[in-house]
Write an enzyme that holds these catalytic residues in place. Structure first.
Site, mmCIF file in Angstrom:
data_model
loop_
_atom_site.group_PDB
_atom_site.id
_atom_site.type_symbol
_atom_site.label_atom_id
_atom_site.label_comp_id
_atom_site.label_asym_id
_atom_site.label_seq_id
_atom_site.Cartn_x
_atom_site.Cartn_y
_atom_site.Cartn_z
ATOM 1 N N CYS A 248 -24.076 28.224 -20.255
ATOM 2 C CA CYS A 248 -22.737 27.930 -19.731
ATOM 3 C C CYS A 248 -22.715 28.103 -18.209
ATOM 4 C CB CYS A 248 -21.692 28.868 -20.358
ATOM 5 S SG CYS A 248 -20.026 28.482 -19.767
ATOM 6 N N ASN B 110 -58.159 21.014 -24.426
ATOM 7 C CA ASN B 110 -57.316 19.864 -24.094
ATOM 8 C C ASN B 110 -57.946 18.583 -24.618
ATOM 9 O OD1 ASN B 110 -54.747 19.497 -22.645
ATOM 10 N ND2 ASN B 110 -55.921 18.032 -21.422
ATOM 11 N N GLY C 62 -53.489 22.166 -23.997
ATOM 12 C CA GLY C 62 -52.642 20.969 -24.067
ATOM 13 C C GLY C 62 -51.754 20.729 -22.880
ATOM 14 N N THR C 63 -52.287 20.924 -21.665
ATOM 15 C CA THR C 63 -51.472 20.626 -20.492
ATOM 16 C C THR C 63 -52.301 19.864 -19.460
ATOM 17 O OG1 THR C 63 -50.095 21.533 -18.713
ATOM 18 C CG2 THR C 63 -51.918 22.916 -19.501
ATOM 19 N N SER C 64 -51.607 18.979 -18.731
ATOM 20 C CA SER C 64 -52.287 18.139 -17.733
ATOM 21 C C SER C 64 -52.517 18.898 -16.438
ATOM 22 C CB SER C 64 -51.438 16.895 -17.442
ATOM 23 O OG SER C 64 -50.172 17.299 -16.905
ATOM 24 N N CYS D 94 -17.707 26.180 -24.523
ATOM 25 C CA CYS D 94 -18.609 27.348 -24.563
ATOM 26 C C CYS D 94 -18.020 28.343 -25.569
ATOM 27 C CB CYS D 94 -18.673 27.986 -23.177
ATOM 28 S SG CYS D 94 -19.380 29.653 -23.170
ATOM 29 N N ASP E 220 -39.812 23.230 -27.156
ATOM 30 C CA ASP E 220 -39.610 23.253 -28.609
ATOM 31 C C ASP E 220 -39.801 24.667 -29.153
ATOM 32 O OD1 ASP E 220 -42.811 21.837 -28.536
ATOM 33 O OD2 ASP E 220 -42.424 23.771 -29.485
ATOM 34 N N HIS F 125 -40.103 27.266 -19.140
ATOM 35 C CA HIS F 125 -39.283 26.132 -18.697
ATOM 36 C C HIS F 125 -38.049 25.950 -19.566
ATOM 37 C CE1 HIS F 125 -42.931 24.254 -16.474
ATOM 38 N NE2 HIS F 125 -42.388 25.245 -15.822
ATOM 39 N N ARG G 72 -33.959 14.978 -27.113
ATOM 40 C CA ARG G 72 -35.120 15.871 -27.213
ATOM 41 C C ARG G 72 -34.850 16.964 -28.259
ATOM 42 N NH1 ARG G 72 -37.350 16.510 -22.067
ATOM 43 N NH2 ARG G 72 -39.089 17.678 -22.989
HETATM 44 C C1 BV8 Z 1 -40.463 25.526 -8.816
HETATM 45 C C2 BV8 Z 1 -38.806 21.154 -18.564
HETATM 46 C C3 BV8 Z 1 -39.873 26.892 -7.054
HETATM 47 C C4 BV8 Z 1 -38.074 19.889 -18.494
HETATM 48 C C5 BV8 Z 1 -40.507 20.853 -16.864
HETATM 49 C C6 BV8 Z 1 -45.610 19.446 -4.320
HETATM 50 C C7 BV8 Z 1 -46.798 20.119 -4.590
HETATM 51 C C8 BV8 Z 1 -46.834 21.155 -5.514
HETATM 52 C C9 BV8 Z 1 -45.677 21.557 -6.180
HETATM 53 C C10 BV8 Z 1 -44.510 20.883 -5.918
HETATM 54 C C11 BV8 Z 1 -44.466 19.835 -4.994
HETATM 55 N N1 BV8 Z 1 -43.196 19.378 -4.956
HETATM 56 C C12 BV8 Z 1 -42.423 20.094 -5.813
HETATM 57 C C13 BV8 Z 1 -43.215 21.014 -6.403
HETATM 58 C C14 BV8 Z 1 -42.794 22.024 -7.408
HETATM 59 C C15 BV8 Z 1 -42.625 21.366 -8.769
HETATM 60 C C16 BV8 Z 1 -43.906 20.663 -9.176
HETATM 61 O O1 BV8 Z 1 -44.886 21.289 -9.528
HETATM 62 N N2 BV8 Z 1 -43.889 19.328 -9.087
HETATM 63 C C17 BV8 Z 1 -45.056 18.574 -9.470
HETATM 64 C C18 BV8 Z 1 -44.624 17.294 -10.160
HETATM 65 C C19 BV8 Z 1 -45.894 18.288 -8.207
HETATM 66 N N3 BV8 Z 1 -42.357 22.433 -9.683
HETATM 67 C C20 BV8 Z 1 -41.096 22.859 -9.865
HETATM 68 O O2 BV8 Z 1 -40.122 22.338 -9.359
HETATM 69 C C21 BV8 Z 1 -40.932 24.112 -10.690
HETATM 70 N N4 BV8 Z 1 -40.099 25.038 -9.988
HETATM 71 O O3 BV8 Z 1 -41.496 25.253 -8.261
HETATM 72 O O4 BV8 Z 1 -39.532 26.353 -8.308
HETATM 73 C C22 BV8 Z 1 -38.723 27.619 -6.552
HETATM 74 C C23 BV8 Z 1 -38.970 28.535 -5.576
HETATM 75 C C24 BV8 Z 1 -37.913 29.249 -5.111
HETATM 76 C C25 BV8 Z 1 -36.635 29.018 -5.593
HETATM 77 C C26 BV8 Z 1 -36.411 28.078 -6.579
HETATM 78 C C27 BV8 Z 1 -37.458 27.363 -7.054
HETATM 79 C C28 BV8 Z 1 -40.240 23.843 -12.017
HETATM 80 C C29 BV8 Z 1 -41.080 22.910 -12.833
HETATM 81 C C30 BV8 Z 1 -40.494 22.834 -14.241
HETATM 82 C C31 BV8 Z 1 -40.048 21.428 -14.542
HETATM 83 N N5 BV8 Z 1 -39.700 21.334 -15.950
HETATM 84 N N6 BV8 Z 1 -40.179 20.859 -18.151
HETATM 85 C C32 BV8 Z 1 -38.288 19.072 -19.736
HETATM 86 O O5 BV8 Z 1 -39.112 19.432 -20.597
HETATM 87 O O6 BV8 Z 1 -37.611 18.037 -19.803
HETATM 88 S S1 BV8 Z 1 -41.994 20.199 -16.418
HETATM 89 C C33 BV8 Z 1 -42.823 19.503 -17.736
HETATM 90 O O7 BV8 Z 1 -43.950 18.803 -17.228
HETATM 91 C C34 BV8 Z 1 -43.469 20.499 -18.661
HETATM 92 O O8 BV8 Z 1 -42.657 21.610 -18.899
HETATM 93 C C35 BV8 Z 1 -44.743 20.891 -17.964
HETATM 94 O O9 BV8 Z 1 -44.537 21.953 -17.082
HETATM 95 C C36 BV8 Z 1 -45.029 19.699 -17.093
HETATM 96 C C37 BV8 Z 1 -46.351 19.096 -17.441
HETATM 97 O O10 BV8 Z 1 -46.290 18.693 -18.713
HETATM 98 P P1 BV8 Z 1 -47.472 19.004 -19.752
HETATM 99 O O11 BV8 Z 1 -46.965 19.996 -20.698
HETATM 100 O O12 BV8 Z 1 -48.784 19.289 -19.079
HETATM 101 O O13 BV8 Z 1 -47.530 17.586 -20.455
HETATM 102 P P2 BV8 Z 1 -48.290 16.283 -19.953
HETATM 103 O O14 BV8 Z 1 -47.742 15.132 -20.728
HETATM 104 O O15 BV8 Z 1 -48.282 16.225 -18.455
HETATM 105 O O16 BV8 Z 1 -49.790 16.551 -20.420
HETATM 106 C C38 BV8 Z 1 -50.078 16.700 -21.799
HETATM 107 C C39 BV8 Z 1 -51.534 17.102 -21.883
HETATM 108 O O17 BV8 Z 1 -51.834 17.330 -23.260
HETATM 109 C C40 BV8 Z 1 -52.477 16.019 -21.404
HETATM 110 O O18 BV8 Z 1 -53.478 16.607 -20.592
HETATM 111 C C41 BV8 Z 1 -53.083 15.451 -22.688
HETATM 112 O O19 BV8 Z 1 -54.432 15.071 -22.513
HETATM 113 C C42 BV8 Z 1 -53.016 16.634 -23.596
HETATM 114 N N7 BV8 Z 1 -52.898 16.276 -25.014
HETATM 115 C C43 BV8 Z 1 -52.237 15.222 -25.569
HETATM 116 N N8 BV8 Z 1 -52.372 15.267 -26.921
HETATM 117 C C44 BV8 Z 1 -53.109 16.365 -27.202
HETATM 118 C C45 BV8 Z 1 -53.440 17.021 -26.011
HETATM 119 N N9 BV8 Z 1 -54.180 18.139 -25.969
HETATM 120 C C46 BV8 Z 1 -54.608 18.638 -27.148
HETATM 121 N N10 BV8 Z 1 -54.334 18.069 -28.339
HETATM 122 C C47 BV8 Z 1 -53.599 16.942 -28.414
HETATM 123 N N11 BV8 Z 1 -53.318 16.388 -29.610
#
Ligand code: BV8
Length: 231
Positions: A111, A195, A169-171, A130, A88, A103, A49
């Site tokens: 580290c 979006n 740009g987020t789902s 480190c 990025d 994120h 990445r």
């Molecule tokens: C936390 C870094 C609490 C990694 C990422 C059940 C229910 C609800 C919540 C939860 C649950 N079980 C667990 C949870 C919490 C969990 C969560 O939400 N899970 C989801 C799956 C249900 N969340 C977490 O764990 C978060 N932490 O809650 O901590 C806590 C409390 C106390 C103590 C400790 C902790 C942490 C979440 C962070 C994860 N890391 N990224 C990496 O990058 O590798 S997530 C990653 O996916 C992204 O960062 C982003 O957040 C997420 C979604 O991605 P998007 O950016 O939306 O991308 P996606 O592909 O999905 O969509 C793209 C969109 O763009 C589309 O709509 C498309 O149509 C559009 N598009 C495409 N091309 C274009 C465009 N739009 C415009 N122009 C274009 N050209």
């Protein structure tokens, strides 16, 4: 801000046909458990990445937001904060200054021995030392599932001060980011979604414009700057 704003820079999104989660299951590469279970797989996933980020260029959406950041006042009542879920640095390379990576960042290494963070362009899978403590204990400075996102206090403070919340740009699939629009509604903010397609949270937005970010964002920035000039 989500992966969609960087899609036209050639950086893969997560939930698309050619999305990142097609090649890798989230639980295999984006959780602390995955890192404990198979650190090499996770390190190589983020090394790839990081290379993709370094090879990408900002697109007109990043450039437009950087222009907004440069021209929008910095005092209260006119402030701006770009909160991105993306790892990025394309906003920064386009010239934006007020950027918060909730994120984490691909170009940062953290580290696990001494807690220092370092700007990092190289690989981590080979276990480099480190620069601060010398331990081979660097992990990607990324917020994985189950970890607390960065800057949450600053984000909620900004929401409380804001008049307008724009999602680009987020789902709307991942929390707490996906919940910001609900906070915005509760605070009486205007809400706008830009979006490619309707997201999981589209129904929460006062207005939703569908199309590529490279077209919608420059258009919206122009509207904002004109409206500000006409006061
Ligand atoms: C936390 C870094 C609490 C990694 C990422 C059940 C229910 C609800 C919540 C939860 C649950 N079980 C667990 C949870 C919490 C969990 C969560 O939400 N899970 C989801 C799956 C249900 N969340 C977490 O764990 C978060 N932490 O809650 O901590 C806590 C409390 C106390 C103590 C400790 C902790 C942490 C979440 C962070 C994860 N890391 N990224 C990496 O990058 O590798 S997530 C990653 O996916 C992204 O960062 C982003 O957040 C997420 C979604 O991605 P998007 O950016 O939306 O991308 P996606 O592909 O999905 O969509 C793209 C969109 O763009 C589309 O709509 C498309 O149509 C559009 N598009 C495409 N091309 C274009 C465009 N739009 C415009 N122009 C274009 N050209």
């Amino acid at each position: 801000m989500g992966a969609g704003i960087s899609a036209e820079s050639g950086i893969r999104t997560f939930r698309a046909e050619d999305g990142l989660w097609e090649d890798h299951r989230v639980e295999d590469v984006a959780t602390p458990e995955a890192f404990r279970r198979d650190p090499d797989l996770v390190q190589r996933f983020y090394d790839d990445r990081r290379k993709a980020v370094l090879a990408a260029q900002p697109n007109p959406a990043h450039t437009a937001l950087a222009r907004l950041d440069a021209q929008w006042p910095r005092e209260a009542g006119g402030d701006l904060l770009i909160v991105t879920q993306n790892i990025d640095d394309l906003h920064e390379r386009a010239g934006a200054a007020r950027v918060l990576h909730m994120h984490g960042e691909a170009l940062s290494a953290w580290c696990t021995a001494c807690d220092a963070r370092h700007h990092w362009h190289g690989t981590l899978a080979d276990g480099p030392a480190c620069p601060a403590c010398g331990e081979p204990a660097l992990r990607p400075d990324i917020v994985w599932f189950g970890e607390m996102p960065y800057g949450m206090d600053a984000i909620y403070d900004a929401l409380r001060e804001a008049d307008l919340f724009v999602s680009i740009g987020t789902s709307g699939a991942v929390y707490p980011a996906a919940g910001f629009v609900q906070q915005a509604n509760a605070l009486g903010l205007a809400t706008l979604e830009l979006n490619l397609e309707r997201s999981q949270g589209s129904h929460w937005f006062g207005e939703s414009r569908l199309g590529p970010a490279s077209e919608l964002v420059p258009q919206w920035v122009e509207e904002m700057l004109l409206a500000r000039r006409d006061g």
